[in-house]
Structure formats: C-alpha cells, structure tokens
Design a protein around this motif. Structure first.
Motif, PDB file in Angstrom:
ATOM      1  N   LEU A 183       6.737   4.313   6.838  1.00 51.90           N
ATOM      2  CA  LEU A 183       6.339   4.149   5.440  1.00 51.90           C
ATOM      3  C   LEU A 183       6.289   5.506   4.736  1.00 51.90           C
ATOM      4  O   LEU A 183       6.701   5.646   3.595  1.00 51.90           O
ATOM      5  N   HIS A 208       9.041  -0.507  -2.030  1.00 50.15           N
ATOM      6  CA  HIS A 208       7.908   0.184  -1.395  1.00 50.15           C
ATOM      7  C   HIS A 208       6.738  -0.775  -1.198  1.00 50.15           C
ATOM      8  O   HIS A 208       6.051  -0.737  -0.171  1.00 50.15           O
ATOM      9  N   ASN A 209       6.556  -1.658  -2.161  1.00 51.72           N
ATOM     10  CA  ASN A 209       5.458  -2.626  -2.037  1.00 51.72           C
ATOM     11  C   ASN A 209       5.664  -3.550  -0.854  1.00 51.72           C
ATOM     12  O   ASN A 209       4.722  -3.863  -0.118  1.00 51.72           O
ATOM     13  N   THR A 232       4.980  -1.627   2.248  1.00 53.57           N
ATOM     14  CA  THR A 232       3.532  -1.434   2.402  1.00 53.57           C
ATOM     15  C   THR A 232       2.872  -2.696   2.935  1.00 53.57           C
ATOM     16  O   THR A 232       1.979  -2.654   3.776  1.00 53.57           O
ATOM     17  N   SER A 254       0.962  -2.911   6.398  1.00 56.44           N
ATOM     18  CA  SER A 254      -0.458  -3.264   6.435  1.00 56.44           C
ATOM     19  C   SER A 254      -0.700  -4.478   7.312  1.00 56.44           C
ATOM     20  O   SER A 254      -1.792  -4.649   7.854  1.00 56.44           O
TER      21      SER A 254
END
Lengths: 721, 328
Positions: free
Chosen positions: A4, A661-662, A665, A669
């Motif tokens: 990431l 990117h989201n 992420t 996560s």
C-alpha cells in the motif's frame, strides 16, 4: 503481494547501519578512573580491520528486524480483483449556471454559455447530467431522468438548446442554496439509480462568482463526501462598478421640508479604477441638473439626490461613470402625503387652551407623510353625511342628539374608530346610544387630589407601543377628574386602562366592525394633564392606526420580494391587476395575499379592474448585494467544506487514482498482514536480545579478546585486622 | 619545663624499622598504625622561636624608649642606676598544623588503599610523634576550601579527635591550594610548623603562589607529596577511556602510546615542584603510597636535623632564637 505504501521500503536501507556497526569495532568501552588527566594526552583509537564481520548471526537478526519493520510500514496485502470490477468511469454531473443580474455585465453571459456547452460536449454516453440555473432561486432545466430519456447522441445538443434559451435575470445570487440543491439532486439521483451508485459526483458551477453571492445555506449543510465542485469562474473585464441604494426615510412623521429629495448611498467596488460619477434623474427636464459624486474604491458615500421638479410621480435615478450599467438605475417612488380627516363633535373653541380641541389640533399637525383636516361640529346639530363618510377618525366630546348617534353608529359599523371622551357624567346617555345599550351608569368619581393610571393592558394594539419599560411610565399623568362608568352594562367592553382606584379609564366597545374607544376623563387641563404628556400624541396616532387609517404600505421593494396586496386595494376586490414595468399585466384573484412576480426592476402598479380607482404604485429595484461584483475567492467555498477541483481532466485522473487507492486501502485493512509482520519482528527482537546478551557475557568476551583490559590488579583483599 | 633530653635519630637512621605499608594499612585503627610507626623514636625537643615572659631568664637589655616600663628590673636600676629590661624565654611548645588534602583525586587508588588513607596515616604518625613530645598539633582538611579546622592543642584526648577527622573520606572536588592556604596563613598569628600532605595535582604557577602564602608568614613548611604508584609509573597495558575523578572528563588513552609522554610531563611537574619548594625554603618529600611510613618519618627527622644544624651554623651556638632562627 502488493504494497500500500511502497515508499516505506526505503527503510530497508537502514539495515546497512548494523552491518557498518558490526564491521567497525569501536574502541574499548572500558572506563578507567584516574586521579588527573593533566599529564595525559589523547591518542587516536585503534580500529580493527573492516574486512571481517563478527557475530554474523546477530548481524543477520538485526538486519532482518529492520527489514521487517520497513516491510510492515509498507502495509503489504494480497491484491485481489475488485468485487465490483474496475473503478466506474461514469460521472454524475450537475451543471449550475448563474443567471443572476450580475451576469448581465458585458460579455459574461456569452462566455458562460460557451463554458456550459464545452462541459456538455465532454460528457460521455454513460454520464448522467442535470442542468440547473440559479439566481435567488434554483430551477432545473433538464433533470437526470429527462437526460436518460434522451438519445445519447442528442443529449448535449438538446441541453445546449435549453441553455441557449436562458438569459440573465435581475435577481440576486444565492449560491449557497444553489449548491445545496445541486448536491441534494446528486444524492437523490444516486439513491434512485442503483446501477451507477459508485459513479463520480460532480457539480460544475458556471458563473461570475461575485462577492455578493450568498453562501449562508452552506453553513448548516454537511457536504457529501463524494461530491466535488468544479468552478468555472467567468472573469469580467470592466472592474469599476458603482451602485445606488435608496436610504429609508425614517422621519416620515416629521415636519415637512421644502426639499424632499431622497438620500442615496453610492458604493464603489473595491477593484474600481474610477472614482468620479454623476447622479441625475432620468428623463429630467433639466439635463444639467446632475450631481457629481466622488467615491473611492471600496468605499461608499451618501448624497442627496438632485431636486426633481415633478415629485408626485415615480422617477428613475441614473448613475453614470462606471464600467457596468446593469445596476445604475434606481426606481424611486415619491412619498405621497396622506390626508387624514378628523371630525370633532364638540363645542370647544379651537384656540381655547382650556378646551380639548386645541390640543387635538396641536397633536395632528402637518408632517411629511400626513396632512390632517379637522372639522369641528357641535354634537347637537345634524351632521353632514359627507363629513362622516370621509372622516378617518371621529372624536366626540359633547352630547350628541339621537340623529347623529344613528349616523355615528353607521360610521362605527363600517369599521372605523370613534373616540369618545366623557367630559361629564351626562355624556353617559350619548355613550349608551353609541354602544347600543339602554343605559350605562356613570357618575362623577370622587378624587381626593388626583388619580393615576394603575393598570394598563399593554397587549392591546393601542397600548402595545408602550409595552417597552422605557416608554411605559404613565405615573406622571395626573387625572383630577374622571367619571365612574359601569362597563358591565356594555356588552363586549374591554378595559384598556384603569385608575389606581379601580375605575375604568379607557375601554373599548366593539360596534359592528368598528371600535368605540371611551376615555372616562378628558385631556383638557381641568380634567387631566394628559394632553401635556408625551403619551398623548402617540395615543392619538395609535388610535388612527388601530382603526386602519394609518397603515403604511412600503413603496420600495427588491427583485424577488413578495409584495403584500392586502390593504393596498379596497377589501372585497376580486379582480386585481398588477402591471409590471415591461407592460405585462398579471391578474390576481382576491384570495392571493402577495404578489411574487417581482422579477424586473421598475415601477409596478396595482389596480382594481372592477372599480375606477387610482392605482397603487411600488418600485422594485436590484438588490444591493448583487452590485458587489468584485470576485469572491474560491477559498470562501473551501472554508465551508466544499471540496474544489480545478479542472475536469485533473479531476478524472485524480479521482481514478483515489478510487484505486481506496480499493487497495480497503483490501489491506481487511487482510492486515502488517500485524503478522510485526509479530515476526517481535520474535526476532527477542532472539536478538537473547543472542546479544549471550555473546556479551564476560566469558565470551574474554574468549574473544584473550586478555583483560585493565592493568593487573592487586592481590585479593584480605580481611582487615 | 619541657624535657630537653635530645633524641638521637641517628640510631634510627642506622637501623631503620621497615614496615610494609600494605601490611600496616591492614590495621584498622589509625591510632594504632601511628603508634606502631612512632614507636622507637624518642620525644623531640623544640625550642620556641618566640620570646615570652616566663620564669626562665634569658638576658638583660638596656631600656629604650617605647619599652614597657613594667619589665624594668628595678634591682639592677638600684645597683647600676641604669634601666634594664629583663627578658625571658618563651616556653611555648611547637605549634604544628597538619594540612591534609581531601580533594577527590586523593581518593584514587590502584591498590588496596588510597592516597587519602596513606596521607591520613602519615599525618596521624606525625601527630602522634609530635604529641608524644608535648607539641601542639592542629589539623586542617581542605579541597578547594578548608573543610575542617582543628586548632593546635596538645591535650591527650585531642589526638583521638584528630585521628577521627583524619579517617574521614575525601569528598571534595578539585585540588585548589590557594584559598585554603591563604585562609590558614591569615588565621595563624604565631609562627609555627605547617605540614602539607597533598598530591599537588595543580598547576605549577598556582602552586608557587599558594605555597608562598605560608612562607610569607614565616612558618616552617614541610610538604609531603603523595602519589599513587600507578601515577608514578603509569603501567596500564590496555587502551581505555580515562576519566578524571575531579572533572569527570573522559579521554581515550592508549597507555603504550601515551606512557612516554606521561612520564615526561610528570617528571617535569615533580622537578618544578621540587624547585619551587626549594626556592621557598620548604622541606619537600615525595612519597609513593607503597613507601614505608618509617622511611617517611625518618626522612622527615633527618631533614629537620639538617635544618637545625644549618640554623645553628648560621647563628652560632650562642645565638638566640630571637634572632630568627628555627629549631626542631
């Protein structure tokens, strides 16, 4: 495996530090305490060869710890194909076009249309577009659903055609409300359309972004996270813009002046390059009668408008000398002086200071907005019907014969006020006649020295102006004489004020639609000093206002204001016509209370088409805020948490990158691999601690170095004697 | 009256009792250590350098204007019709001050006992020796200022107090002889003996000035310069960070490379110290802490004897101490 934050892998370079430290053997850490260093000189440390590594295992463990730490900070994750596929490239766009009055400036509107069309051309077939225009309100030209119903190839053309029909109006700019409406429309469409729920939401604002735009609606609005704003501000070439504003004349009841020209505030824009302007009446018979005005940039000044010969008609004030003329005209309605007819039934001499008429005439003087005409008539003589019909207020201080009582009752029933001041207890007969009862008991009250008002009903409209404690002190008014009236015999009577002994001082009796106001004491000096107090004049004017005679109707409005109709024309009118400045006539029925189509500056007229009466006029002008045409910083929008995006191209690229990117992420996560890397790091740290401790034991050190560091010590200590 | 039987240290010089200081320092009681060293030496006799008015007559002197008329011998006047002043010999015993350096550097040791312990034992030995002769002994410990001061007394119980003070561990900071010596010189109104026991780890320039305070007061000054054997030889064999006990400063020193320079600087320092003492008329004795106390005491006594002979040679056997001579 993906990372990431791969930049954190640069931390692996830190693993070189242990290697270097292992290769460099530091000089001894042996510390010897010596009495004094005054005979010693420093010597250079001797380093061991750099070619041989010691404690290779410890070195490997330490390097691994650093590498694992860098790896954990890089946030590794196992990349999987997104469940919803690639980032959605479709967009949801609201095109907001400013049509406020400031867009009338030269060249702005053409460029705004060009910008709007270029935005429409950039839309793709998968995009959903809504076109809105806004000024004081927001209107939807093409909704999302309507856009979808159109053929994809014709959508841009149809939208352009709709936009080309637009033209800037005269309203002010409520940008905050427009943005909130657009953002809500995006959210509503996103909620209704499940297929493109993750489409990018964007508002494209095309306007001059002037300083006078209202942003208040954004203060209480939580901006949607995924909605971004693209501002396409249209700059204006001419920068000097001065505006006119009519100042309200607060002294309408003051004495009349020979020159009643209005006061005008002239404001110059902060970025102005010119400070010299001329103010004159349009269509004036005296073209040279112009006022030179000097206003510095960003300042304002108040000037007296030049005298207009014909002040009884509406007129236009024009300001010249600036670059923009859309706000240079001010429509002014002259303040017409109204005539109030007062019928006084009594025998007082107008010049007798001991009578009541003298003080009544003094109270109703001639002011700028009011002219009074007082007609005196004895109550015992038959009244002229014309006097009663034209009277706005009838004041009775004398006995009235039965014929007159009948006329006065008709007057009362028509909805007008009548003030009955009891000069003596014998006036109870006339009072009973006016109130429509058989008898009213009244007798002269016994007052030791004087009576005062003890209780007042300040919630009554007549006394409401005195409800403020600053004005509600009636204790200085002394009543030497008054009459005790039994109000119980008057049906519906309401006592407005009582004396301190409980007797009614002022009370009202409804008669038909009108009101009979009874004062049980007169204002002449023999009865009281009410006429000399500061409460007398307001009470009389309050009586006029209470009867509906003095109801004021503003004559100055702004574009977009709702103008009340009630009271301007006689009650019961069913066909009301409002004539706009452009000649368009708007018909209204009797149920409508307000006129809302004030979309043009100018003089409006209201008339009753069924009767031949004089029309009522009012002026509508441009809002003052619309004249603040200096550009508003876009940071003002960002301060209200509106995310700005400079250009569409950048928006698209950044948005795609942000979406990717989201998703990464989100995957990272969910997996949280960094935790396992940290666990491995901790285990390695434990191993390193144990290994370092084991290698640093004295035995190991002695084995490694061969000889001790210190000088040979003395013999082992023996027990002291 | 003091016992004027002169001790004969020559016999001790011929057969010096040698006691290993390491073994001596094993004795826990400092008083016992001092007693062990002094045993064998006889009590010394000290002539007072001061003239007083006791019972022992020394001489007559003709009255001069300004003399106290109380001391005119009226009998001589009756006989000779001349005014004579009767002079007596002051029988005050020797007033000896022991100045012990208690700076932090005195706490250094490379063996079993520190320089401070050695200096304390040496001072206790001298005090015991002087007490047995009936002399008054005082004590002052100092680092950069006087920490404890005990005026000279010759009571028997006073020795124990002195020894207790000597047993205290050095807690001071840096060695600075100037303020304490200057202060002590101001406190002493009568001349006497001052024995300074210190490692003299201070700059030579200051040392000359500081010792000058004592000499300017006319005191008989004896300096015992105490050094640890490791300070003398600097026989370390491994590089190390040497830390100054007084300043805390660290210095990386490789003994193999630094020893030569150390010896050179130390020898220069000792030579200059000896030269300074010689120029000031100070008895200077350098002791390493592994040197027997007997030898130290012997050197001290030998030097005092030489000094007395020198004084008598200068002033003659009939010359009184009032002429400024010094005697032990």
């Amino acid at each position: 495996m993906s990372l990431l934050y791969p930049l954190f892998l640069a931390g692996i370079a830190a693993a070189a530090a242990p290697i270097l430290l292992h290769m460099i053997r530091r000089h001894t850490r042996q510390r010897v305490t010596f009495s004094s260093l005054m005979f010693l000189r420093p010597t250079m440390p001797r380093f061991r060869s750099r070619s041989r590594l010691e404690h290779v295992l410890l070195l490997i463990v330490r390097c691994s710890v650093l590498c694992l730490l860098a790896f954990a900070f890089a946030r590794p994750f196992l990349a999987r194909p997104a469940a919803t596929g690639a980032a959605d490239s479709s967009k949801r766009i609201v095109l907001l076009i400013d049509t406020s009055a400031s867009m009338r400036r030269s060249g702005l509107w053409t460029r705004a249309l060009d910008e709007a069309q270029s935005v429409l051309k950039e839309t793709g077939p998968a995009d959903r577009v809504c076109v809105m225009s806004f000024d004081q309100g927001t209107r939807t030209l093409i909704g999302f659903d309507q856009w979808q119903t159109m053929a994809p190839a014709q959508r841009a053309a149809i939208a352009s055609q709709e936009i080309s029909k637009l033209s800037p109006g005269w309203s002010s700019t409520d940008l905050g409300h427009a943005l909130v409406t657009a953002a809500d429309a995006l959210e509503d469409d996103e909620a209704n359309d499940g297929a493109q729920s993750r489409a990018q939401c964007r508002i494209v604002l095309i306007g001059d972004l002037q300083q006078g735009s209202k942003l208040d609606a954004l203060l209480a609005y939580e901006w949607p996270q995924r909605t971004e704003l693209v501002v396409k501000a249209i700059p204006c070439r001419g920068v000097t813009n001065a505006s006119l504003q009519l100042l309200a004349n607060r002294d309408s009841l003051g004495p009349a002046r020979s020159d009643d020209s209005p006061d005008i505030r002239i404001t110059n824009s902060p970025d102005a390059t010119n400070d010299h302007f001329q103010l004159h009446w349009a269509d004036s018979a005296q073209p040279g009668a112009a006022v030179d005005v000097y206003v510095a940039a960003g300042h304002s000044t108040v000037v007296h408008a030049p005298a207009e010969p014909n002040q009884q008609t509406s007129a236009r004030l024009v300001l010249t000398g600036d670059d923009q003329d859309f706000d240079n005209t001010l429509y002014v309605m002259p303040q017409l002086r109204r005539q109030v007819n007062i019928l006084y039934l009594g025998r007082d001499d107008p010049n007798d200071t001991a009578g009541m008429l003298y003080y009544l005439r003094q109270a109703f003087g001639t002011g700028k907005a009011l002219t009074s005409r007082i007609v005196r008539h004895p109550g015992s003589e038959v009244l002229d019907a014309a006097d009663i019909v034209t009277a706005h207020l009838i004041v009775v201080t004398d006995n009235v014969n039965q014929q007159n009582i009948t006329a006065l009752r008709r007057y009362l029933e028509s909805g007008k006020p009548l003030l009955f001041a009891m000069r003596s207890a014998e006036a109870a007969d006339a009072l009973s006649g006016l109130a429509g009862v058989d008898t009213i008991d009244a007798q002269e009250a016994e007052v030791s020295r004087y009576a005062m008002l003890g209780r007042l009903e300040f919630d009554h409209p007549l006394l409401k102006p005195f409800s403020d404690p600053r004005f509600g002190d009636f204790t200085r008014i002394h009543f030497w004489k008054h009459r005790r009236v039994d109000t119980a015999s008057c049906p519906g009577a309401r006592v407005l004020a009582r004396f301190d002994n409980g007797d009614p001082a002022w009370f009202e009796v409804p008669v038909g639609r009108g009101t009979l106001l009874v004062w049980t004491s007169g204002w002449q000096p023999s009865d009281s000093d009410l006429a000399l107090s500061s409460k007398f004049v307001p009470l009389l004017y309050g009586t006029l206002e209470y009867g509906g005679t003095l109801t004021e109707h503003p004559s100055q409005y702004f574009v977009g204001d709702a103008v009340p109709i009630t009271g301007r024309i006689p009650a019961g009118t069913t066909d009301i016509q409002v004539r706009k400045p452009d000649g368009v006539t708007v018909r209204m029925d009797g149920n409508q209370q307000t006129f809302t189509q004030t979309d043009l500056p100018g003089i409006y007229s209201i008339s009753d088409s069924t009767r031949d009466t004089d029309p009522q006029f009012f002026a509508v002008n441009l809002p003052a805020a619309e004249s603040r045409t200096d550009p508003m910083p876009v940071e003002d929008l960002e301060k209200r948490d509106v995310p700005l995006t400079p250009t569409a191209a950048v928006v698209s690229e950044v948005a795609q990158r942000a979406a990717r990117h989201n998703s990464f992420t989100e995957m990272e996560s969910q997996q949280k691999l960094w935790r396992w890397v940290l666990v491995a790091t901790l285990i390695l740290l434990l191993i390193e601690t144990w290994l370092g401790g084991w290698l640093g034991t004295p035995q190991r050190e002695t084995e490694r170095l061969g000889t001790p560091l210190t000088r040979p010590g003395p013999a082992p200590e023996r027990e002291p004697i | 009256m003091r016992n004027r039987a002169a001790s004969n240290p020559q016999s001790a010089i011929r057969n010096p009792p040698l006691i290993d200081p390491a073994a001596l320092m094993k004795i826990k009681s400092m008083e016992l250590r001092a007693k062990a060293v002094v045993e064998g030496f006889w009590k010394g006799i000290h002539r007072s350098p001061y003239h007083g008015f006791s019972v022992e007559f020394t001489e007559y002197r003709q009255y001069a204007f300004g003399d106290d008329p109380r001391y005119i011998d009226w009998r001589v006047y009756a006989r000779s019709d001349r005014f004579y002043i009767k002079k007596f010999e002051d029988e005050t015993n020797l007033r000896c001050h022991l100045l012990i350096d208690h700076s932090r550097s005195m706490g250094y040791t490379s063996g079993d006992y520190s320089k401070a312990q050695y200096a304390g034992t040496l001072a206790a030995t001298l005090a015991y020796f002087l007490f047995t002769q009936g002399d008054a002994v005082g004590l002052a410990t100092f680092d950069d200022q006087i920490r404890e001061y005990m005026p000279p007394r010759n009571r028997a119980s006073y020795l124990r107090r002195l020894i207790l003070a000597l047993e205290a561990q050095p807690k001071g900071s840096a060695t600075n002889l100037g303020p304490p010596l200057q202060r002590l010189a101001q406190m002493q109104t009568k001349r006497g003996m001052i024995v300074l026991v210190s490692d003299l780890l201070t700059s030579i320039d200051r040392l000359e000035r500081d010792l000058g305070y004592l000499c300017a007061g006319g005191h008989d000054v004896v300096v015992f310069h105490i050094l640890d054997p490791a300070e003398v030889s600097f026989d370390f064999d491994k590089p190390a960070l040497f830390q100054d006990v007084e300043t805390g400063r660290d210095l990386y020193v490789d003994p193999a490379a630094a020893q030569k320079g150390y010896q050179h600087l130390l020898d220069g320092h000792l030579a200059k110290t000896r030269s300074v003492c010689q120029s000031l008329g100070i008895d200077y004795h350098l002791f390493a802490t592994d040197r027997p106390f007997d030898l130290a005491l012997l050197d001290f006594l030998q030097h005092r004897m030489r000094s007395r002979k020198r004084v008598r040679r200068v002033h003659g056997p009939g010359a009184g101490p009032g002429a400024g001579g010094r005697a032990v």
